[in-house]
Design a protein around this motif. Structure first.
Motif, PDB file in Angstrom:
ATOM      1  N   GLN A  40       0.521   9.998  22.354  1.00 22.82           N
ATOM      2  CA  GLN A  40      -0.588  10.555  23.321  1.00 22.82           C
ATOM      3  C   GLN A  40      -0.235  10.606  24.757  1.00 22.82           C
ATOM      4  O   GLN A  40      -0.993  11.438  25.357  1.00 22.82           O
ATOM      5  CB  GLN A  40      -1.603   9.103  23.175  1.00 22.82           C
ATOM      6  N   ARG A  41       1.042   9.987  25.247  1.00 26.91           N
ATOM      7  CA  ARG A  41       1.531  10.362  26.481  1.00 26.91           C
ATOM      8  C   ARG A  41       1.849  11.722  26.526  1.00 26.91           C
ATOM      9  O   ARG A  41       1.810  12.440  27.750  1.00 26.91           O
ATOM     10  CB  ARG A  41       2.674   9.221  26.841  1.00 26.91           C
ATOM     11  N   ILE A  42       2.611  12.286  25.319  1.00 25.92           N
ATOM     12  CA  ILE A  42       3.332  13.603  25.486  1.00 25.92           C
ATOM     13  C   ILE A  42       1.783  14.588  25.306  1.00 25.92           C
ATOM     14  O   ILE A  42       1.939  15.472  26.103  1.00 25.92           O
ATOM     15  CB  ILE A  42       3.946  13.839  24.183  1.00 25.92           C
ATOM     16  N   CYS A  43       0.770  14.206  24.679  1.00 29.86           N
ATOM     17  CA  CYS A  43      -0.308  15.042  24.712  1.00 29.86           C
ATOM     18  C   CYS A  43      -1.271  15.056  25.970  1.00 29.86           C
ATOM     19  O   CYS A  43      -1.618  15.923  26.348  1.00 29.86           O
ATOM     20  CB  CYS A  43      -1.372  14.436  23.747  1.00 29.86           C
ATOM     21  N   ALA A  44      -0.848  14.073  26.524  1.00 26.40           N
ATOM     22  CA  ALA A  44      -1.582  13.956  28.029  1.00 26.40           C
ATOM     23  C   ALA A  44      -1.226  15.009  28.841  1.00 26.40           C
ATOM     24  O   ALA A  44      -2.065  15.530  29.856  1.00 26.40           O
ATOM     25  CB  ALA A  44      -1.470  12.634  28.688  1.00 26.40           C
ATOM     26  N   GLY A  45      -0.103  15.657  28.982  1.00 28.86           N
ATOM     27  CA  GLY A  45       0.472  16.505  29.524  1.00 28.86           C
ATOM     28  C   GLY A  45       0.401  17.776  29.141  1.00 28.86           C
ATOM     29  O   GLY A  45       1.192  18.660  29.725  1.00 28.86           O
ATOM     30  N   CYS A  46      -0.167  18.174  28.055  1.00 30.88           N
ATOM     31  CA  CYS A  46      -0.048  19.440  27.208  1.00 30.88           C
ATOM     32  C   CYS A  46      -1.156  20.421  27.532  1.00 30.88           C
ATOM     33  O   CYS A  46      -2.133  19.975  27.696  1.00 30.88           O
ATOM     34  CB  CYS A  46      -0.093  18.993  25.777  1.00 30.88           C
ATOM     35  N   GLY A  47      -0.747  21.722  27.855  1.00 26.68           N
ATOM     36  CA  GLY A  47      -1.615  22.589  28.320  1.00 26.68           C
ATOM     37  C   GLY A  47      -2.371  23.282  27.152  1.00 26.68           C
ATOM     38  O   GLY A  47      -3.277  23.808  27.303  1.00 26.68           O
ATOM     39  N   VAL A  48      -2.154  22.857  25.778  1.00 22.30           N
ATOM     40  CA  VAL A  48      -3.115  23.277  24.892  1.00 22.30           C
ATOM     41  C   VAL A  48      -3.513  22.102  24.001  1.00 22.30           C
ATOM     42  O   VAL A  48      -3.900  22.403  22.898  1.00 22.30           O
ATOM     43  CB  VAL A  48      -2.114  24.131  23.733  1.00 22.30           C
ATOM     44  N   HIS A  63      -5.003  12.645   9.225  1.00 21.98           N
ATOM     45  CA  HIS A  63      -3.732  11.908   9.544  1.00 21.98           C
ATOM     46  C   HIS A  63      -3.017  12.475  11.071  1.00 21.98           C
ATOM     47  O   HIS A  63      -3.383  13.597  11.251  1.00 21.98           O
ATOM     48  CB  HIS A  63      -2.462  12.331   8.362  1.00 21.98           C
ATOM     49  N   GLY A  64      -2.399  11.773  11.704  1.00 24.17           N
ATOM     50  CA  GLY A  64      -1.612  11.890  12.707  1.00 24.17           C
ATOM     51  C   GLY A  64      -2.489  12.104  14.196  1.00 24.17           C
ATOM     52  O   GLY A  64      -3.601  11.946  14.064  1.00 24.17           O
ATOM     53  N   VAL A  65      -1.607  12.322  15.060  1.00 23.14           N
ATOM     54  CA  VAL A  65      -2.155  12.632  16.324  1.00 23.14           C
ATOM     55  C   VAL A  65      -2.393  13.643  16.862  1.00 23.14           C
ATOM     56  O   VAL A  65      -1.391  14.809  16.730  1.00 23.14           O
ATOM     57  CB  VAL A  65      -1.280  11.672  17.517  1.00 23.14           C
ATOM     58  N   TRP A  66      -3.593  14.360  16.979  1.00 23.78           N
ATOM     59  CA  TRP A  66      -3.793  15.803  17.373  1.00 23.78           C
ATOM     60  C   TRP A  66      -4.803  15.811  18.807  1.00 23.78           C
ATOM     61  O   TRP A  66      -5.654  15.157  18.739  1.00 23.78           O
ATOM     62  CB  TRP A  66      -4.634  16.184  16.164  1.00 23.78           C
ATOM     63  N   GLY A  67      -4.224  16.345  19.599  1.00 25.28           N
ATOM     64  CA  GLY A  67      -4.874  16.618  20.853  1.00 25.28           C
ATOM     65  C   GLY A  67      -5.138  15.386  21.304  1.00 25.28           C
ATOM     66  O   GLY A  67      -6.019  15.139  22.356  1.00 25.28           O
TER      67      GLY A  67
END
Length: 100
Positions: A40-48, A63-67
Motif C-alpha cells: 500500500q505504501r508503494i501504491c500510495a505514490g503511484c500515478g496509475v 486476490h492481492g492488493v490493487w490500487g
C-alpha cells in the motif's frame, strides 16, 4: 501485446517491486499485514493507482492488493455500490411521481 486498456500497467509503481508484496502468501496475520502495508505504501505514490483499482473492480479481482486496496476493501466497496444502485432504483419511481 499491450492494449490501451492495460497500458497503465507499464507505468505502475509496482512494476519494479516484488510481486509477493501485492499477493501475500505468508502465513500469519502479522506477516501478511506487513506485506500489505508495504504494498500500500508503494501504491500510495503511484500515478496509475486509480486505473489499477478500476481494473480490479471491473474484473472482480479477489486476490492481492490493487490500487492500494485489499480484497476485503474491494468487497465492501462493491457492496456499497450495489446498495446505492438499489436505493437509486427504489427512489426513481417516487421521484417521478413527485415531479408530476
Amino acid at each position: 501485446m499491450t492494449t490501451h486498456a492495460t497500458d497503465w500497467r507499464a507505468a505502475g509503481a509496482c512494476r519494479s517491486a516484488d510481486p509477493e508484496l501485492f499477493f501475500p502468501i505468508a502465513t500469519g496475520v502479522a506477516v501478511a499485514a506487513t506485506q500489505v502495508m508495504k504494498a500500500q505504501r508503494i501504491c500510495a505514490g503511484c500515478g496509475v493507482r486509480q486505473q489499477c483499482l478500476d481494473f480490479a473492480m471491473q474484473n472482480g479481482e479477489v486476490h492481492g492488493v490493487w490500487g492500494g486496496t485489499t480484497p476485503e476493501e474491494r468487497v465492501r466497496a462493491r457492496r456499497a455500490l450495489v446498495r446505492r444502485a438499489r436505493r437509486a432504483q427504489r427512489g426513481a419511481p417516487w421521484q417521478e411521481v413527485r415531479a408530476s
